[in-house]
Design a protein around this motif. Structure first.
Motif, short mmCIF file in Angstrom:
data_model
loop_
_atom_site.label_atom_id
_atom_site.label_comp_id
_atom_site.label_asym_id
_atom_site.label_seq_id
_atom_site.Cartn_x
_atom_site.Cartn_y
_atom_site.Cartn_z
N GLU A 258 43.45 -74.84 -42.33
CA GLU A 258 42.09 -75.57 -41.82
C GLU A 258 41.70 -74.58 -40.69
O GLU A 258 40.56 -74.20 -40.48
CB GLU A 258 42.35 -76.78 -41.67
N SER A 277 38.06 -70.96 -38.94
CA SER A 277 38.32 -72.35 -39.52
C SER A 277 37.41 -72.71 -40.70
O SER A 277 36.31 -72.01 -40.97
CB SER A 277 38.04 -73.43 -38.37
N SER A 279 36.31 -75.90 -41.41
CA SER A 279 35.38 -77.01 -41.17
C SER A 279 35.40 -77.43 -39.74
O SER A 279 34.27 -77.90 -39.33
CB SER A 279 35.54 -78.11 -41.94
N PHE A 280 36.40 -77.00 -39.07
CA PHE A 280 36.50 -77.54 -37.47
C PHE A 280 35.97 -76.80 -36.70
O PHE A 280 35.63 -75.51 -36.93
CB PHE A 280 37.88 -77.87 -37.03
N ASP A 281 35.28 -77.33 -35.40
CA ASP A 281 34.48 -76.70 -34.45
C ASP A 281 35.55 -76.04 -33.54
O ASP A 281 36.04 -76.57 -32.79
CB ASP A 281 33.34 -77.35 -33.99
N LYS A 295 30.98 -72.01 -34.53
CA LYS A 295 31.68 -73.16 -35.04
C LYS A 295 32.81 -72.61 -35.76
O LYS A 295 33.99 -73.32 -35.67
CB LYS A 295 30.63 -73.97 -35.81
N ARG A 320 41.87 -82.06 -28.66
CA ARG A 320 40.59 -82.45 -29.52
C ARG A 320 40.64 -83.09 -31.13
O ARG A 320 39.72 -83.24 -31.76
CB ARG A 320 39.74 -81.15 -29.64
N LEU A 322 41.68 -81.88 -33.62
CA LEU A 322 40.72 -80.95 -34.82
C LEU A 322 41.81 -80.88 -36.11
O LEU A 322 41.17 -80.88 -37.08
CB LEU A 322 40.57 -79.71 -34.09
N CYS A 323 43.00 -81.00 -35.84
CA CYS A 323 43.58 -81.01 -37.05
C CYS A 323 45.03 -81.76 -37.30
O CYS A 323 45.59 -81.83 -36.27
CB CYS A 323 44.06 -79.30 -37.34
#
Length: 323
Positions: A258, A277, A279-281, A295, A320, A322-323
């Protein structure tokens, strides 16, 4: 209004400097060489072109790339009438060339990074553009500039490299429309693809295989990273070439990944980070570390050794969630 200002300043300037970002890629070099051709063809003026680091051999086919000079060849006390930065997301991304930028009578910033804070007198920033070259092509159309075959080669190369041959999520209908218009100038897309993506040296292929082989996987393989040490580059006979180009994308291509990032050790004891990435910002991660970007594709220069830089990145990702 901004287009008229750009046009007026090019017309009135006797000496113009074009600047790329540090560790230049296809978009910054293609945009810079395209702007050189555009000014030469439409204003009958020549420009100086500046890079801070070595131009990758893969882009040696770009028209006018032979006219690009390294910052070491410039008189840093010189005052240019106009300095145009191309694909330089933040002013520190042009490194030592910032001295010439700051001395200029007028400055221009043409870019497509959403994190760009508009640091110049004239700012043309299009975060929705797939590449700075796409934004530049839009400028050329707005001002009815003539686009030669040389210009088209440069713009098309820049778009191709920043969209991963139109497969990245930044590719839009406008991107494809502009690419189609550029093809009408008689350029050969197959040849450009081959020069950009099928011209890697044996050393580069072996080097990237080595880096991928020692990659670290975390969080059920959702996060993957690798560290590139100076000794690694020396081992594979790197003569100033950026063998890390495209390495982060190869790690992101793993089905479970990811977030992927590459941390490269620099001579100053700092580390250059390239993140990707699905999909994550990750731009917010790089902004927190002093960098920026998009992003799904961002980077930063961290004043820390590679191991500490990795910890800082992982902490930001964790904080954050994110993952």
């Amino acid at each position: 209004m901004v287009m008229e200002q750009l046009d007026s300043n090019i017309k009135s300037s006797k000496n113009i400097l074009l600047v790329s970002h540090i560790n230049p890629d296809g978009d910054t070099l293609g945009s810079m060489c395209a702007m050189y051709s555009l000014i030469k063809d439409n204003y009958k003026k020549t420009c100086d072109m500046c890079v801070v680091s070595k131009v990758p051999e893969v882009y040696s086919f770009l028209p006018n790339i032979d006219k690009v000079k390294n910052i070491e060849d410039f008189d840093l006390s010189r005052e240019y009438d106009l300095v145009i930065n191309l694909d330089v997301a933040a002013i520190d991304r042009c490194a030592d060339a910032k001295i010439l930028f700051d001395k200029a009578k007028k400055t221009v910033n043409i870019d497509h990074h959403g994190t760009n804070d508009g640091y110049a007198d004239i700012n043309i920033i299009e975060p929705f553009a797939a590449a700075t070259s796409e934004a530049l092509f839009g400028v050329a159309q707005s001002l009815n500039w003539k686009i030669s075959k040389d210009t088209a080669i440069c713009l098309y190369t820049a778009i191709v490299t920043d969209t991963g041959c139109f497969k990245f999520s930044n590719t839009t209908a406008r991107t494809m429309e502009f690419a189609g218009k550029l093809l009408k100038n008689g350029i050969n897309p197959s040849e450009i693809y081959q020069k950009c993506y099928e011209s890697n040296s044996k050393d580069m292929v072996l080097f990237q295989s080595y880096c991928i082989n020692k990659a670290q996987f975390l969080n059920d393989d959702k996060i993957v990273y690798t560290i590139v040490y100076k000794k690694d580059l020396e081992k594979y006979n790197n003569n100033g070439e950026d063998f890390t180009d495209g390495l982060t994308e190869k790690l992101r291509a793993i089905v479970s990944t990811e977030i992927a990032f590459v941390v490269k050790e620099l001579n100053s004891g700092a580390s250059k980070v390239s993140m990707r990435s699905k999909s994550f910002d990750i731009a917010q991660v790089c902004v927190a570390l002093g960098g920026g970007g998009h992003k799904l594709a961002a980077g930063a220069l961290i004043k820390a050794n590679p191991e500490k830089a990795v910890k800082m990145i992982l902490n930001e990702i964790e904080n954050r969630k994110l993952c």
